[in-house]
Design a protein around this motif. Structure first.
Motif, PDB file in Angstrom:
ATOM      1  N   GLY A 122      -2.829  -1.026  -1.388  1.00  0.00           N
ATOM      2  CA  GLY A 122      -4.063  -1.162  -2.151  1.00  0.00           C
ATOM      3  C   GLY A 122      -4.220  -2.468  -2.894  1.00  0.00           C
ATOM      4  N   THR A 123      -3.411  -3.472  -2.583  1.00  0.00           N
ATOM      5  CA  THR A 123      -3.490  -4.742  -3.308  1.00  0.00           C
ATOM      6  C   THR A 123      -4.320  -5.789  -2.590  1.00  0.00           C
ATOM      7  N   GLY A 124      -4.997  -5.400  -1.520  1.00  0.00           N
ATOM      8  CA  GLY A 124      -5.770  -6.359  -0.738  1.00  0.00           C
ATOM      9  C   GLY A 124      -6.868  -7.011  -1.550  1.00  0.00           C
ATOM     10  N   ASN A 125      -7.014  -8.295  -1.375  1.00  0.00           N
ATOM     11  CA  ASN A 125      -8.035  -9.064  -2.061  1.00  0.00           C
ATOM     12  C   ASN A 125      -8.593 -10.060  -1.057  1.00  0.00           C
ATOM     13  N   PRO A 126      -9.865  -9.916  -0.666  1.00  0.00           N
ATOM     14  CA  PRO A 126     -10.409 -10.784   0.391  1.00  0.00           C
ATOM     15  C   PRO A 126     -10.645 -12.224  -0.070  1.00  0.00           C
ATOM     16  N   THR A 127      -9.577 -12.944  -0.309  1.00  0.00           N
ATOM     17  CA  THR A 127      -9.691 -14.358  -0.646  1.00  0.00           C
ATOM     18  C   THR A 127      -9.453 -15.181   0.615  1.00  0.00           C
ATOM     19  N   GLU A 128      -9.547 -16.442   0.478  1.00  0.00           N
ATOM     20  CA  GLU A 128      -9.466 -17.338   1.633  1.00  0.00           C
ATOM     21  C   GLU A 128      -8.103 -17.296   2.333  1.00  0.00           C
ATOM     22  N   ASN A 129      -7.013 -17.189   1.586  1.00  0.00           N
ATOM     23  CA  ASN A 129      -5.675 -17.277   2.172  1.00  0.00           C
ATOM     24  C   ASN A 129      -4.951 -15.943   2.297  1.00  0.00           C
ATOM     25  N   SER A 130      -5.578 -14.834   1.923  1.00  0.00           N
ATOM     26  CA  SER A 130      -4.850 -13.561   1.890  1.00  0.00           C
ATOM     27  C   SER A 130      -4.769 -12.876   3.249  1.00  0.00           C
ATOM     28  N   GLY A 131      -5.700 -13.118   4.147  1.00  0.00           N
ATOM     29  CA  GLY A 131      -5.718 -12.438   5.431  1.00  0.00           C
ATOM     30  C   GLY A 131      -6.395 -11.084   5.372  1.00  0.00           C
ATOM     31  N   CYS A 132      -6.747 -10.615   4.191  1.00  0.00           N
ATOM     32  CA  CYS A 132      -7.408  -9.314   4.027  1.00  0.00           C
ATOM     33  C   CYS A 132      -8.916  -9.486   4.170  1.00  0.00           C
ATOM     34  N   LYS A 133      -9.534  -8.509   4.837  1.00  0.00           N
ATOM     35  CA  LYS A 133     -10.985  -8.549   5.008  1.00  0.00           C
ATOM     36  C   LYS A 133     -11.708  -7.688   3.986  1.00  0.00           C
ATOM     37  N   LYS A 134     -11.007  -6.731   3.374  1.00  0.00           N
ATOM     38  CA  LYS A 134     -11.629  -5.899   2.351  1.00  0.00           C
ATOM     39  C   LYS A 134     -10.656  -5.660   1.217  1.00  0.00           C
ATOM     40  N   ARG A 135     -11.192  -5.256   0.087  1.00  0.00           N
ATOM     41  CA  ARG A 135     -10.395  -5.017  -1.106  1.00  0.00           C
ATOM     42  C   ARG A 135      -9.778  -3.627  -1.049  1.00  0.00           C
ATOM     43  N   GLY A 136      -8.482  -3.541  -1.270  1.00  0.00           N
ATOM     44  CA  GLY A 136      -7.801  -2.255  -1.344  1.00  0.00           C
ATOM     45  C   GLY A 136      -7.807  -1.748  -2.772  1.00  0.00           C
ATOM     46  N   ARG A 137      -7.536  -0.444  -2.921  1.00  0.00           N
ATOM     47  CA  ARG A 137      -7.478   0.091  -4.276  1.00  0.00           C
ATOM     48  C   ARG A 137      -6.763   1.432  -4.283  1.00  0.00           C
ATOM     49  N   ILE A 138      -6.259   1.762  -5.452  1.00  0.00           N
ATOM     50  CA  ILE A 138      -5.653   3.065  -5.692  1.00  0.00           C
ATOM     51  C   ILE A 138      -6.413   3.686  -6.861  1.00  0.00           C
ATOM     52  N   VAL A 139      -6.964   4.871  -6.641  1.00  0.00           N
ATOM     53  CA  VAL A 139      -7.661   5.605  -7.686  1.00  0.00           C
ATOM     54  C   VAL A 139      -6.741   6.732  -8.129  1.00  0.00           C
ATOM     55  N   ILE A 140      -6.514   6.836  -9.441  1.00  0.00           N
ATOM     56  CA  ILE A 140      -5.588   7.830  -9.983  1.00  0.00           C
ATOM     57  C   ILE A 140      -6.350   8.777 -10.900  1.00  0.00           C
ATOM     58  N   THR A 141      -6.087  10.066 -10.720  1.00  0.00           N
ATOM     59  CA  THR A 141      -6.634  11.054 -11.637  1.00  0.00           C
ATOM     60  C   THR A 141      -5.532  12.044 -11.985  1.00  0.00           C
ATOM     61  N   ASP A 142      -5.573  12.528 -13.212  1.00  0.00           N
ATOM     62  CA  ASP A 142      -4.597  13.514 -13.657  1.00  0.00           C
ATOM     63  C   ASP A 142      -5.327  14.497 -14.560  1.00  0.00           C
ATOM     64  N   PRO A 143      -5.445  15.756 -14.125  1.00  0.00           N
ATOM     65  CA  PRO A 143      -6.209  16.726 -14.906  1.00  0.00           C
ATOM     66  C   PRO A 143      -5.487  17.267 -16.146  1.00  0.00           C
ATOM     67  N   CYS A 144      -4.271  16.843 -16.392  1.00  0.00           N
ATOM     68  CA  CYS A 144      -3.523  17.342 -17.549  1.00  0.00           C
ATOM     69  C   CYS A 144      -4.098  16.778 -18.842  1.00  0.00           C
ATOM     70  N   LEU A 145      -4.052  17.585 -19.869  1.00  0.00           N
ATOM     71  CA  LEU A 145      -4.488  17.154 -21.195  1.00  0.00           C
ATOM     72  C   LEU A 145      -3.271  16.973 -22.083  1.00  0.00           C
ATOM     73  N   LEU A 146      -3.263  15.933 -22.872  1.00  0.00           N
ATOM     74  CA  LEU A 146      -2.184  15.683 -23.808  1.00  0.00           C
ATOM     75  C   LEU A 146      -2.699  15.930 -25.217  1.00  0.00           C
ATOM     76  N   TYR A 147      -1.923  16.658 -25.973  1.00  0.00           N
ATOM     77  CA  TYR A 147      -2.280  16.958 -27.359  1.00  0.00           C
ATOM     78  C   TYR A 147      -1.322  16.214 -28.270  1.00  0.00           C
ATOM     79  N   THR A 148      -1.806  15.860 -29.451  1.00  0.00           N
ATOM     80  CA  THR A 148      -0.934  15.138 -30.391  1.00  0.00           C
ATOM     81  C   THR A 148       0.241  16.018 -30.820  1.00  0.00           C
ATOM     82  N   SER A 149       0.077  17.316 -30.795  1.00  0.00           N
ATOM     83  CA  SER A 149       1.189  18.195 -31.165  1.00  0.00           C
ATOM     84  C   SER A 149       2.312  18.156 -30.122  1.00  0.00           C
TER      85      SER A 149
END
Length: 113
Positions: A82-109
């Motif tokens: 997911g680190t692709g970046n379509p710059t001139e020297n990277s060789g990548c044609k599209k931008r990669g990415r990682i989307v993270i979700t976590d349904p857990c809730l954290l409480y101060t206690s």
């Protein structure tokens, strides 16, 4: 933690070499490394530039960042997923990415003092 060794057994990803190509393996290795000064040079030797570019251009959705999710994200970071970046020297044609979700809730206690 990013200065760790990472071993993943995946022989099916290696290109199929004929008997004649094994004699030429050093030339093949140096051709893959020619002009590369990035941290993925070793991975590029194993899986080739085309597959490494596909890994960098991948778009991944991760659910949960607990013990397994955290380790998985570390391994993703180590291979450059997911680190692709379509710059001139990277060789990548599209931008990669990682989307993270976590349904857990954290409480101060729950936090340690």
């Amino acid at each position: 933690p990013m200065h760790q060794s990472f071993y993943y057994h995946a022989m099916e990803l290696l290109p199929a070499f004929t008997k004649d190509q094994f004699a030429d393996i050093d030339k093949h290795r140096s051709a893959l490394l020619l002009g590369t000064k990035d941290r993925y040079a070793g991975l590029r030797i194993c899986i080739g530039d085309h597959l490494l570019t596909a890994i960098k251009e991948a778009e991944v959705f991760v659910v949960g960042c607990g013990a397994i999710g955290c380790e998985l994200l570390k391994n993703y970071a180590m291979i450059g997923l997911g680190t692709g970046n379509p710059t001139e020297n990277s060789g990548c044609k599209k931008r990669g990415r990682i989307v993270i979700t976590d349904p857990c809730l954290l409480y101060t206690s729950d936090a340690a003092d």
